[in-house]
Design a protein around this motif. Structure first.
Motif, PDB file in Angstrom:
ATOM      1  N   MET A   1     -44.269  27.618 -71.992  1.00 42.67           N
ATOM      2  CA  MET A   1     -43.934  29.381 -72.726  1.00 42.67           C
ATOM      3  C   MET A   1     -44.972  29.757 -70.889  1.00 42.67           C
ATOM      4  SD  MET A   1     -42.100  30.911 -74.761  1.00 42.67           S
ATOM      5  CE  MET A   1     -42.415  32.196 -74.257  1.00 42.67           C
ATOM      6  N   ARG A   2     -45.860  29.433 -71.044  1.00 45.22           N
ATOM      7  CA  ARG A   2     -46.879  30.148 -70.153  1.00 45.22           C
ATOM      8  C   ARG A   2     -46.402  30.805 -68.445  1.00 45.22           C
ATOM      9  NH1 ARG A   2     -52.642  26.964 -71.534  1.00 45.22           N
ATOM     10  NH2 ARG A   2     -52.943  28.879 -73.286  1.00 45.22           N
ATOM     11  N   ARG A   3     -45.117  29.471 -68.528  1.00 49.39           N
ATOM     12  CA  ARG A   3     -44.268  29.957 -66.884  1.00 49.39           C
ATOM     13  C   ARG A   3     -44.086  31.057 -67.559  1.00 49.39           C
ATOM     14  NH1 ARG A   3     -44.462  24.319 -66.871  1.00 49.39           N
ATOM     15  NH2 ARG A   3     -42.904  24.283 -67.605  1.00 49.39           N
ATOM     16  N   LEU A   4     -43.075  31.166 -68.495  1.00 49.26           N
ATOM     17  CA  LEU A   4     -41.830  32.494 -68.734  1.00 49.26           C
ATOM     18  C   LEU A   4     -42.773  33.040 -68.752  1.00 49.26           C
ATOM     19  CD1 LEU A   4     -39.824  30.612 -71.477  1.00 49.26           C
ATOM     20  CD2 LEU A   4     -39.335  30.737 -69.108  1.00 49.26           C
ATOM     21  N   GLN A   5     -44.396  33.462 -69.409  1.00 46.49           N
ATOM     22  CA  GLN A   5     -44.873  35.050 -69.610  1.00 46.49           C
ATOM     23  C   GLN A   5     -45.925  35.359 -68.621  1.00 46.49           C
ATOM     24  OE1 GLN A   5     -48.551  33.854 -71.115  1.00 46.49           O
ATOM     25  NE2 GLN A   5     -49.337  35.617 -70.910  1.00 46.49           N
ATOM     26  N   THR A   6     -45.820  34.323 -67.443  1.00 40.47           N
ATOM     27  CA  THR A   6     -45.998  34.217 -66.215  1.00 40.47           C
ATOM     28  C   THR A   6     -45.749  35.621 -64.782  1.00 40.47           C
ATOM     29  OG1 THR A   6     -47.980  33.059 -66.280  1.00 40.47           O
ATOM     30  CG2 THR A   6     -47.306  33.543 -64.171  1.00 40.47           C
ATOM     31  N   ALA A   7     -44.085  34.899 -65.402  1.00 38.18           N
ATOM     32  CA  ALA A   7     -42.849  35.260 -64.299  1.00 38.18           C
ATOM     33  C   ALA A   7     -42.608  36.677 -65.255  1.00 38.18           C
ATOM     34  CB  ALA A   7     -41.911  34.360 -65.120  1.00 38.18           C
ATOM     35  N   ALA A   8     -42.520  37.088 -66.688  1.00 38.36           N
ATOM     36  CA  ALA A   8     -42.646  38.471 -66.864  1.00 38.36           C
ATOM     37  C   ALA A   8     -43.443  39.866 -66.477  1.00 38.36           C
ATOM     38  CB  ALA A   8     -41.958  38.467 -68.283  1.00 38.36           C
ATOM     39  N   GLU A   9     -44.348  38.981 -66.400  1.00 37.36           N
ATOM     40  CA  GLU A   9     -46.359  39.931 -65.681  1.00 37.36           C
ATOM     41  C   GLU A   9     -45.881  40.002 -64.257  1.00 37.36           C
ATOM     42  OE1 GLU A   9     -49.452  38.557 -69.620  1.00 37.36           O
ATOM     43  OE2 GLU A   9     -49.513  37.407 -66.402  1.00 37.36           O
ATOM     44  N   LYS A  10     -44.901  39.325 -63.820  1.00 34.18           N
ATOM     45  CA  LYS A  10     -45.135  39.484 -61.589  1.00 34.18           C
ATOM     46  C   LYS A  10     -43.928  40.113 -61.817  1.00 34.18           C
ATOM     47  CE  LYS A  10     -43.711  37.256 -58.137  1.00 34.18           C
ATOM     48  NZ  LYS A  10     -43.794  35.949 -57.619  1.00 34.18           N
ATOM     49  N   SER A  11     -43.260  39.943 -62.916  1.00 34.90           N
ATOM     50  CA  SER A  11     -41.624  41.161 -62.935  1.00 34.90           C
ATOM     51  C   SER A  11     -42.428  42.098 -63.327  1.00 34.90           C
ATOM     52  CB  SER A  11     -39.954  41.007 -63.663  1.00 34.90           C
ATOM     53  OG  SER A  11     -39.521  41.742 -63.455  1.00 34.90           O
ATOM     54  N   LEU A  12     -43.075  42.717 -64.159  1.00 32.35           N
ATOM     55  CA  LEU A  12     -43.680  43.973 -64.739  1.00 32.35           C
ATOM     56  C   LEU A  12     -44.740  44.294 -63.204  1.00 32.35           C
ATOM     57  CD1 LEU A  12     -43.903  46.326 -66.473  1.00 32.35           C
ATOM     58  CD2 LEU A  12     -46.041  44.925 -66.930  1.00 32.35           C
ATOM     59  N   ALA A  13     -45.233  43.893 -63.049  1.00 35.26           N
ATOM     60  CA  ALA A  13     -46.274  44.478 -61.485  1.00 35.26           C
ATOM     61  C   ALA A  13     -45.326  44.804 -60.381  1.00 35.26           C
ATOM     62  CB  ALA A  13     -46.667  43.235 -60.857  1.00 35.26           C
ATOM     63  N   GLU A  14     -44.320  44.013 -60.719  1.00 36.77           N
ATOM     64  CA  GLU A  14     -43.044  44.533 -59.673  1.00 36.77           C
ATOM     65  C   GLU A  14     -42.729  45.961 -59.191  1.00 36.77           C
ATOM     66  OE1 GLU A  14     -40.329  41.324 -59.155  1.00 36.77           O
ATOM     67  OE2 GLU A  14     -42.206  39.865 -57.686  1.00 36.77           O
ATOM     68  N   THR A  15     -42.261  45.763 -60.997  1.00 44.50           N
ATOM     69  CA  THR A  15     -41.567  47.264 -61.478  1.00 44.50           C
ATOM     70  C   THR A  15     -42.430  48.659 -61.189  1.00 44.50           C
ATOM     71  OG1 THR A  15     -40.234  45.743 -62.708  1.00 44.50           O
ATOM     72  CG2 THR A  15     -40.644  48.583 -63.459  1.00 44.50           C
ATOM     73  N   LYS A  16     -43.649  48.252 -61.968  1.00 42.38           N
ATOM     74  CA  LYS A  16     -44.901  49.102 -61.276  1.00 42.38           C
ATOM     75  C   LYS A  16     -45.155  49.735 -59.869  1.00 42.38           C
ATOM     76  CE  LYS A  16     -47.769  48.480 -65.536  1.00 42.38           C
ATOM     77  NZ  LYS A  16     -48.623  47.961 -65.808  1.00 42.38           N
ATOM     78  N   ALA A  17     -45.372  48.837 -59.252  1.00 43.28           N
ATOM     79  CA  ALA A  17     -44.973  49.060 -57.331  1.00 43.28           C
ATOM     80  C   ALA A  17     -43.812  50.071 -57.015  1.00 43.28           C
ATOM     81  CB  ALA A  17     -45.392  47.869 -56.658  1.00 43.28           C
ATOM     82  N   ASP A  18     -42.955  48.866 -58.047  1.00 44.18           N
ATOM     83  CA  ASP A  18     -41.475  50.220 -57.614  1.00 44.18           C
ATOM     84  C   ASP A  18     -41.411  51.432 -57.512  1.00 44.18           C
ATOM     85  OD1 ASP A  18     -38.760  51.073 -56.346  1.00 44.18           O
ATOM     86  OD2 ASP A  18     -37.848  49.564 -57.702  1.00 44.18           O
ATOM     87  N   GLU A  19     -42.353  51.639 -58.760  1.00 46.33           N
ATOM     88  CA  GLU A  19     -42.365  52.874 -59.697  1.00 46.33           C
ATOM     89  C   GLU A  19     -42.925  53.913 -58.888  1.00 46.33           C
ATOM     90  OE1 GLU A  19     -43.942  55.042 -64.036  1.00 46.33           O
ATOM     91  OE2 GLU A  19     -44.176  52.717 -63.874  1.00 46.33           O
ATOM     92  N   ILE A  20     -44.277  53.438 -58.408  1.00 48.07           N
ATOM     93  CA  ILE A  20     -45.765  53.821 -57.760  1.00 48.07           C
ATOM     94  C   ILE A  20     -44.968  54.744 -56.747  1.00 48.07           C
ATOM     95  CG2 ILE A  20     -47.510  53.735 -56.253  1.00 48.07           C
ATOM     96  CD1 ILE A  20     -48.628  52.169 -58.330  1.00 48.07           C
ATOM     97  N   GLN A  21     -43.472  53.430 -55.867  1.00 46.40           N
ATOM     98  CA  GLN A  21     -43.293  54.051 -54.380  1.00 46.40           C
ATOM     99  C   GLN A  21     -42.326  54.907 -54.720  1.00 46.40           C
ATOM    100  OE1 GLN A  21     -41.695  50.794 -52.510  1.00 46.40           O
ATOM    101  NE2 GLN A  21     -40.514  52.288 -50.715  1.00 46.40           N
ATOM    102  N   ARG A  22     -41.344  54.907 -55.547  1.00 46.96           N
ATOM    103  CA  ARG A  22     -40.249  55.911 -56.395  1.00 46.96           C
ATOM    104  C   ARG A  22     -40.559  57.382 -56.422  1.00 46.96           C
ATOM    105  NH1 ARG A  22     -35.300  53.756 -57.413  1.00 46.96           N
ATOM    106  NH2 ARG A  22     -34.203  55.752 -57.639  1.00 46.96           N
ATOM    107  N   MET A  23     -41.940  57.747 -57.330  1.00 44.65           N
ATOM    108  CA  MET A  23     -42.939  58.903 -57.198  1.00 44.65           C
ATOM    109  C   MET A  23     -43.313  58.835 -56.228  1.00 44.65           C
ATOM    110  SD  MET A  23     -42.352  59.207 -60.679  1.00 44.65           S
ATOM    111  CE  MET A  23     -43.656  60.804 -61.035  1.00 44.65           C
TER     112      MET A  23
END
Length: 263
Positions: free
Chosen positions: A218-240
């Motif tokens: 379950m922690r591996r799934l949590q880590t994958a979700a947190e990594k995807s959220l970090a990538e989405t935030k980076a994409d958000e900063i770039q798009r903004m």
């Protein structure tokens, strides 16, 4: 026995007579009374013989049976720990049974803390995926929304971020209980093994390994979700940043050329 034979002769003699003569004869009536007396005497003798035989059998109870009864009555008041044989009440056996009780309690505590942590991690991971979906939806609609629509989307995103924080706090709280359960299980397994309860120790260690493997998955799934959220935030900063630069460029294009020339 002589009386019984005499009664038999009386009966056999009376049977040869007819019913009317037999009843009218006083001698036959006397014979009937003698037969009744003989039968009562025989029944009393037989019952006395049976009672005397039962008493003799009761007095001849085997010594093993009487010994077992005494040992059970004495052993039942020694200790509250359940046992079947008196000779097993040694310090080693009592310690071994106590260690088995400890391993059972530790296993129960482990199962409850593991279930709570797994549920908390699952809810936290779901909250992360929901936040990722909201942010991707907002990024795809940048420049296409009215100020009111953009404000409503940001309110939803802020509320989802608050939920993610609450889920993370729950994960940290239940993770602390899970770590305590691991320590208790390890100590209980060692105590059971040293006291001679190898089966309880092995069973507890197996349960511990299964719980740790499920939590790690379950922690591996949590880590994958947190990594995807970090990538989405980076994409958000770039798009903004790109959107802000495009707005500045459009503003510059709208400024008259006379204002851009130097004096």
């Amino acid at each position: 026995m002589q009386a019984f034979r005499h009664c038999g002769l009386c009966v056999s003699r009376g049977l040869f007579l007819s019913r009317t003569d037999f009843l009218l004869s006083e001698g036959n009536m006397a014979a009937i009374r003698r037969v009744a007396v003989c039968l009562n005497l025989f029944r009393g003798t037989a019952s006395a013989f049976c009672n005397r035989k039962s008493a003799v059998q009761l007095l001849r109870v085997p010594e093993v049976t009487r010994t077992d009864v005494v040992s059970f009555s004495v052993g039942s008041g020694l200790c509250a720990v359940p046992f079947t044989q008196v000779e097993n009440l040694s310090h080693e056996s009592l310690i071994r049974r106590a260690s088995c009780l400890i391993t059972d309690s530790a296993n129960t505590y482990l199962s409850q803390t593991t279930l709570a942590l797994l549920d908390a991690l699952t809810l936290y991971t779901k909250a992360l995926h929901t936040l990722i979906a909201l942010q991707k939806r907002y990024l795809n609609s940048i420049g296409k929304l009215t100020p009111a629509e953009e404000d409503s989307i940001w309110q939803v995103i802020i509320g989802q971020r608050a939920e993610v924080g609450d889920r993370l706090d729950a994960c940290k709280r239940f993770e602390s209980n899970f770590l305590n359960a691991i320590s208790i299980c390890e100590l209980s397994a060692d105590a059971a093994y040293s006291s001679g309860a190898e089966h309880s120790s092995i069973a507890l260690k197996t349960s511990l390994q299964v719980a740790q493997s499920k939590v790690e998955e379950m922690r591996r799934l949590q880590t994958a979700a947190e990594k995807s959220l970090a990538e989405t935030k980076a994409d958000e900063i770039q798009r903004m940043a790109e959107y802000a630069s495009s707005i500045k460029l459009n503003d510059l294009e709208d400024v008259p050329e006379a204002y851009l020339r130097e004096d």
